[in-house]
Design an enzyme around this catalytic site. Structure first.
Site, mmCIF file in Angstrom:
data_model
loop_
_atom_site.group_PDB
_atom_site.id
_atom_site.type_symbol
_atom_site.label_atom_id
_atom_site.label_comp_id
_atom_site.label_asym_id
_atom_site.label_seq_id
_atom_site.Cartn_x
_atom_site.Cartn_y
_atom_site.Cartn_z
ATOM 1 N N ASN A 203 0.808 -1.222 0.000
ATOM 2 C CA ASN A 203 0.000 0.000 0.000
ATOM 3 C C ASN A 203 0.839 1.270 0.000
ATOM 4 O O ASN A 203 0.308 2.371 0.135
ATOM 5 C CB ASN A 203 -0.963 0.009 1.199
ATOM 6 N N HIS A 235 3.943 7.967 0.969
ATOM 7 C CA HIS A 235 3.556 7.001 2.001
ATOM 8 C C HIS A 235 4.513 5.820 1.953
ATOM 9 O O HIS A 235 4.473 5.014 1.028
ATOM 10 C CB HIS A 235 2.117 6.530 1.735
ATOM 11 N N ASN A 329 3.166 4.049 12.770
ATOM 12 C CA ASN A 329 3.504 2.869 13.585
ATOM 13 C C ASN A 329 4.673 3.198 14.511
ATOM 14 O O ASN A 329 5.831 3.053 14.123
ATOM 15 C CB ASN A 329 3.905 1.693 12.679
ATOM 16 N N MET A 376 -6.154 5.120 -4.527
ATOM 17 C CA MET A 376 -5.617 5.813 -5.700
ATOM 18 C C MET A 376 -6.690 6.287 -6.675
ATOM 19 O O MET A 376 -6.389 7.038 -7.598
ATOM 20 C CB MET A 376 -4.607 4.922 -6.424
ATOM 21 N N SER A 380 -7.825 11.845 -0.734
ATOM 22 C CA SER A 380 -7.215 11.815 0.597
ATOM 23 C C SER A 380 -7.664 13.071 1.321
ATOM 24 O O SER A 380 -8.204 13.994 0.702
ATOM 25 C CB SER A 380 -5.683 11.772 0.492
ATOM 26 N N HIS A 399 -5.426 6.653 10.345
ATOM 27 C CA HIS A 399 -4.254 6.800 9.465
ATOM 28 C C HIS A 399 -4.580 6.574 7.996
ATOM 29 O O HIS A 399 -3.709 6.693 7.150
ATOM 30 C CB HIS A 399 -3.134 5.852 9.906
ATOM 31 N N GLY A 400 -5.816 6.214 7.670
ATOM 32 C CA GLY A 400 -6.140 5.971 6.270
ATOM 33 C C GLY A 400 -7.544 5.428 6.121
ATOM 34 O O GLY A 400 -8.366 5.541 7.032
#
Length: 476
Positions: A203, A235, A329, A376, A380, A399-400
């Site tokens: 990812n 990322h 993380n 994609m 975002s 975080h996503g």
């Protein structure tokens, strides 16, 4: 699975069985359906986290929660060293300091479109991506790599890879000072040495985007964002080096846990007391891997600037600056509720609110930028940290988007489609090392990130600022 709604978008799993504290998670109705669809496996992992010694109430999961190694992805847990608190590599993850960096430019959509294809090719050429991707043009000796593991992003800026002012806009200024490269194995060094300055696979990505919506003008202005502005989101993390650090210490902690009387309801939660030789060694090795990741994103940002310059944008024209760089993380000592605790964030980010001294001075009035990548094919988000996050989630946010399909499922679904062509028809140019990576990262493999952001804002642990749409995607 028994849980109760305690506030908007906020649910509590009462302490039960071997849990030492309650668990709390943030979700919308749509996210609840996703959790039910997976048989509440990630919520069971959250309950397992709540059994660890010295945990401070509550064990938490962000709205992008999904099943992970040990901790659920989206998991946040704080441990009190004064109460026998532990550190767990599974609460940080294999990709130590996987994170995102957002670069903001002077350019607009109108400026970029005539050179979009040329820029996509230049970025793919200058930033290696893919499984085992390596740099051939920039190599560092083991002595230099040890210095990078101690100094982080600053080591690179002092040697011309980026600007000194970049550091002010990186979480912890791009360096965890307790790092000790001597606690990192030779195998980790071997794996990491050729990979600094590379994206990797899965990812991880590099995206050129534009600001297509502003939700909060005051905060956007403080962050320097404006409509149709070109941005770049990077990322990636600590590559093979961080993976090896995690693997080394999981094996060591599995042997250590029984010696300290730590009962593990799941072996993937292998843990040792914070105040033990094993715990201290891991934290020093983890910090070294985190510094490697900060340096990795620093080097990639340098080559992104070079790619823009290679297609004709002078530095004064592109003006690419670091808006912010944050970790997903990590385990870090922080002050919460009047206590110094070790906060594990696994697929979750810091979201410190207004006035916090660790927020860059330029943003302190409005709160820390929180960067939330989507997929994609969609968008975002940029959020801002809030006082609510400080009160409710140990200063943490999502975080996503969070996966909803396994990689195998995604590849099966995408088999009959040409995703690169589909995205090109929507104005998104994809450059990837393999078709398999594109297929397993297809947009439908992820939750719609707007649903995750809705839950973050609804729960009060983040404030929506701007939305970014992709134009160029570089993947491994």
């Amino acid at each position: 699975m028994r849980f109760e709604r305690i506030a908007p978008y906020t649910y509590r799993i009462p302490r039960q069985g071997k849990m030492r504290v309650d668990a709390v998670f943030f979700a919308s109705e749509a996210i609840l359906q996703d959790l039910e669809g997976e048989g509440y496996a990630s919520l069971q992992q959250l309950m397992n986290v709540a059994t660890l010694p010295g945990i401070v109430e509550p064990a938490l999961a962000m709205p992008d929660i999904h099943w992970g190694y040990g901790f659920p992805i989206g998991g946040v847990a704080a441990f009190d060293p004064e109460a026998g608190g532990v550190v767990s590599p599974g609460g940080v993850g294999f990709d130590v300091n996987c994170g995102v960096r957002l670069l903001a430019s002077h350019l607009t959509l109108e400026d970029l479109l005539p050179r979009q294809k040329e820029l996509a090719d230049a970025l793919f050429r200058l930033v290696p991506s893919g499984v085992g991707s390596e740099r051939k043009d920039v190599r560092f000796s083991k002595k230099e790599l040890k210095e990078i593991l101690k100094e982080g992003a600053g080591w690179l800026t002092r040697r011309g890879f980026g600007y000194p002012e970049d550091l002010r806009f990186i979480e912890s200024e791009g360096r965890l000072p307790w790092a000790n490269p001597d606690k990192v194995s030779d195998r980790a060094f071997e794996r990491g040495a050729p990979q600094i300055g590379t994206l990797g696979s899965g990812n991880h990505f590099l995206e050129v985007q534009y600001v297509d919506e502003i939700y909060d003008g005051e905060v956007a202005e403080a962050f320097g964002l404006f409509p149709n502005q070109i941005t770049v989101l990077i990322h990636t993390g600590s590559r093979g080096l961080g993976h090896q650090v995690c693997q080394d210490y999981v094996e060591r902690f599995l042997k250590a846990a029984p010696r300290y009387g730590i009962e593990l309801v799941d072996k993937q939660l292998a843990a040792a007391p914070i105040r033990s030789p094993e715990g201290e060694d891991y934290l020093q090795a983890m910090a070294a891997a985190a510094n490697f990741a900060f340096a990795n994103r620093q080097l990639i940002a340098h080559f992104v600037r070079e790619a823009f310059e290679a297609v004709g944008y002078a530095p004064k024209d592109h003006g690419l600056r670091v808006l912010y760089d944050l970790a997903h993380n990590n385990a870090k000592f922080e002050e919460h509720g009047g206590k110094r605790v070790l906060v594990h964030r696994k697929g979750a980010t810091r979201a410190f609110g207004p006035g916090h001294p660790e927020v860059p001075a330029e943003y302190r009035r409005v709160g820390q930028p929180v960067l939330v990548p989507g997929d994609m094919g969609r968008y975002s988000y940029v959020l801002a940290g809030t006082e609510g996050a400080m009160a409710l989630s140990f200063g943490s946010s999502c975080h996503g988007a969070g996966r909803k399909m396994s990689r195998h499922q995604a590849k099966r679904v995408a088999r009959e489609r040409n995703l690169v062509k589909e995205l090109a028809e929507r104005g998104i140019l994809v450059r990837a090392a393999t078709r398999a990576t594109v297929d397993e990262e297809m947009p439908e493999a992820y939750k719609d990130v707007s649903v995750v952001v809705e839950a973050v804002q609804g729960a009060g642990i983040g404030r929506k600022v701007a939305r970014l749409r992709p134009l160029i995607v570089v993947k491994g």
